[in-house]
Design a protein around this motif. Structure first.
Motif, PDB file in Angstrom:
ATOM      1  N   ALA A 108      27.335  58.781 -10.192  1.00 31.70           N
ATOM      2  CA  ALA A 108      26.722  57.778  -9.326  1.00 31.70           C
ATOM      3  C   ALA A 108      26.518  58.327  -7.916  1.00 31.70           C
ATOM      4  O   ALA A 108      25.485  58.066  -7.277  1.00 31.70           O
ATOM      5  N   LEU A 109      27.486  59.100  -7.421  1.00 37.45           N
ATOM      6  CA  LEU A 109      27.354  59.690  -6.090  1.00 37.45           C
ATOM      7  C   LEU A 109      26.244  60.740  -6.052  1.00 37.45           C
ATOM      8  O   LEU A 109      25.556  60.871  -5.034  1.00 37.45           O
ATOM      9  N   MET A 110      26.052  61.460  -7.142  1.00 35.09           N
ATOM     10  CA  MET A 110      24.953  62.434  -7.212  1.00 35.09           C
ATOM     11  C   MET A 110      23.606  61.733  -7.104  1.00 35.09           C
ATOM     12  O   MET A 110      22.699  62.198  -6.403  1.00 35.09           O
ATOM     13  N   ALA A 111      23.467  60.610  -7.809  1.00 44.00           N
ATOM     14  CA  ALA A 111      22.222  59.843  -7.716  1.00 44.00           C
ATOM     15  C   ALA A 111      22.036  59.266  -6.321  1.00 44.00           C
ATOM     16  O   ALA A 111      20.928  59.295  -5.758  1.00 44.00           O
ATOM     17  N   LEU A 112      23.125  58.751  -5.740  1.00 42.45           N
ATOM     18  CA  LEU A 112      23.059  58.172  -4.397  1.00 42.45           C
ATOM     19  C   LEU A 112      22.728  59.245  -3.355  1.00 42.45           C
ATOM     20  O   LEU A 112      21.952  59.003  -2.417  1.00 42.45           O
ATOM     21  N   ASN A 113      23.307  60.427  -3.520  1.00 42.93           N
ATOM     22  CA  ASN A 113      23.036  61.524  -2.584  1.00 42.93           C
ATOM     23  C   ASN A 113      21.572  61.944  -2.632  1.00 42.93           C
ATOM     24  O   ASN A 113      20.934  62.164  -1.589  1.00 42.93           O
ATOM     25  N   THR A 114      21.014  62.045  -3.835  1.00 41.42           N
ATOM     26  CA  THR A 114      19.597  62.406  -3.974  1.00 41.42           C
ATOM     27  C   THR A 114      18.702  61.350  -3.352  1.00 41.42           C
ATOM     28  O   THR A 114      17.696  61.660  -2.704  1.00 41.42           O
ATOM     29  N   CYS A 115      19.073  60.082  -3.533  1.00 40.59           N
ATOM     30  CA  CYS A 115      18.296  58.988  -2.959  1.00 40.59           C
ATOM     31  C   CYS A 115      18.287  59.050  -1.436  1.00 40.59           C
ATOM     32  O   CYS A 115      17.231  58.925  -0.804  1.00 40.59           O
ATOM     33  N   PHE A 116      19.451  59.262  -0.823  1.00 39.75           N
ATOM     34  CA  PHE A 116      19.524  59.359   0.634  1.00 39.75           C
ATOM     35  C   PHE A 116      18.764  60.582   1.142  1.00 39.75           C
ATOM     36  O   PHE A 116      18.097  60.510   2.182  1.00 39.75           O
ATOM     37  N   ALA A 117      18.856  61.696   0.430  1.00 41.82           N
ATOM     38  CA  ALA A 117      18.183  62.921   0.876  1.00 41.82           C
ATOM     39  C   ALA A 117      16.674  62.759   0.885  1.00 41.82           C
ATOM     40  O   ALA A 117      15.983  63.320   1.751  1.00 41.82           O
ATOM     41  N   VAL A 118      16.128  61.991  -0.058  1.00 47.12           N
ATOM     42  CA  VAL A 118      14.678  61.821  -0.160  1.00 47.12           C
ATOM     43  C   VAL A 118      14.195  60.661   0.711  1.00 47.12           C
ATOM     44  O   VAL A 118      13.177  60.776   1.407  1.00 47.12           O
ATOM     45  N   CYS A 119      14.928  59.555   0.684  1.00 47.54           N
ATOM     46  CA  CYS A 119      14.469  58.346   1.383  1.00 47.54           C
ATOM     47  C   CYS A 119      14.848  58.316   2.859  1.00 47.54           C
ATOM     48  O   CYS A 119      14.147  57.690   3.662  1.00 47.54           O
ATOM     49  N   GLN A 120      15.953  58.959   3.221  1.00 55.00           N
ATOM     50  CA  GLN A 120      16.398  58.968   4.619  1.00 55.00           C
ATOM     51  C   GLN A 120      16.674  60.405   5.076  1.00 55.00           C
ATOM     52  O   GLN A 120      17.826  60.755   5.385  1.00 55.00           O
ATOM     53  N   PRO A 121      15.673  61.259   5.111  1.00 56.77           N
ATOM     54  CA  PRO A 121      15.930  62.677   5.436  1.00 56.77           C
ATOM     55  C   PRO A 121      16.427  62.904   6.862  1.00 56.77           C
ATOM     56  O   PRO A 121      17.175  63.847   7.103  1.00 56.77           O
TER      57      PRO A 121
END
Length: 327
Positions: A108-121
């Motif tokens: 879940a943290l891997m998915a959340l990390n990818t989301c933050f990296a793309v959506c909030q760079p």
């Protein structure tokens, strides 16, 4: 297999076969995930940039948790086959439960990390990197405390020996109402986190034009990751929800097999399919081959001989450690 037509001897033999099969699957998974995990972790540790990135830290943590989960799963089924004291089964199962939950939380943290990296760079580095160490420690503390609390609650409700005898076929000692409800809530929250993260990730990618018809690789990656995470989430949810009744033994075992295959594919899906990581692994392999060559030749590096080719350029010059060869 219909349990109503089984004699106690047949049921005992069936339970013994299931426990042995689970121990074997856990052991094979442990060997494969450990071997791949050592290779990936060494590659990340030897690269100064990669070991600072959260995605690779989470990947290494995920592989470590998967390996430990399989290790304690092998031990748990081995001691159940040996029929040792119930106390040790509770201890091993508690640790395996905590490590298994860490596997799902890390996903879940891997998915959340990818989301933050793309959506909030712009806010990603300050937001994520400031909490990475605290989050890693919190995962282990929370999962260990949760497993300990559940074991204590279960012990007060039932006799551990009775639970062991009833659940030798598919060891899920924590089968009380409190453990079942808390397990379903945890898995549901993790599943919701993964779904929401990928929803925002897909929406951002669609806005940026990354998911057009020509970009098949991005869509393929999303599908593979979604399947991998669903195969990690759904089997534990099924095992937790259906309870410990004997008639559900085959369903629990089937869900366990799916979960084992999902774990074994994690090093491939999240490791070998990563182009940057795969390139670093190839470079590391070339360096190892160069080092072996130097050792075998008394630390003398291979010499490169420069020769002049013929004017018509029809000759082919080959440079080797023994000197030029002209064909």
């Amino acid at each position: 297999m219909n349990s109503t037509n089984q004699t106690p001897s047949d049921e005992s033999n069936f339970i013994q076969i299931l426990v042995t099969a689970k121990a074997g699957l856990y052991f094979v998974n442990f060997i494969f995930i450990t071997a791949m995990g050592i290779l990936i972790i060494k590659t990340v540790r030897q690269n100064s940039n990669m070991k600072k990135e959260i995605r690779y830290i989470l990947l290494c943590h995920h592989l470590l948790c998967s390996s430990l989960s399989c290790c304690f799963g092998t031990m748990l089924n081995a001691v159940q086959n040996a029929k040792v004291q119930t106390f040790w089964i509770w201890i091993i199962f508690g640790v395996q439960t905590a490590v298994g939950e860490s596997v799902l939380i890390t996903l879940a943290l891997m998915a959340l990390n990818t989301c933050f990296a793309v959506c909030q760079p712009l806010r990603y580095f300050a937001l994520v990197h400031s909490f990475k160490n605290k989050v890693m420690v919190s995962i282990w503390v929370v999962t260990m405390l949760k497993a300990l609390c559940l074991i204590l609650v279960e012990r007060t409700e039932k006799n551990p020996m009775d639970i062991y005898k009833a659940e030798a076929s598919c060891p899920t000692i924590l089968g009380g109402n409190f453990a079942t409800i808390s397990g379903i809530i945890l898995i549901s929250l993790l599943a919701a986190t993964i779904i929401i993260s990928y929803f925002f990730l897909c929406r951002e990618g669609k806005i940026a034009g990354h998911f057009n018809n020509s970009n098949k690789k991005a869509r393929k990656t999303i599908i593979i990751h979604a399947l991998q995470m669903s195969f990690h989430i759904l089997p534990p949810l099924i095992i937790t929800a259906i309870g410990k009744e004997a008639k559900h033994t085959n369903i629990r075992f089937g869900a366990f097999v799916v979960f084992c295959f999902a774990q074994s594919f994690s090093p491939i899906v999240y490791g070998l399919r990563n182009k940057e990581l795969k390139d670093k692994m190839c470079i590391r392999q070339d360096r190892c081959q160069y080092s072996n060559y130097s050792v075998n030749n008394n630390n003398i590096p291979p010499e490169v001989f420069i020769t002049e080719c013929s004017a018509d350029r029809n000759a082919i010059c080959q440079c080797t450690s023994e000197g030029p060869q002209r064909q």
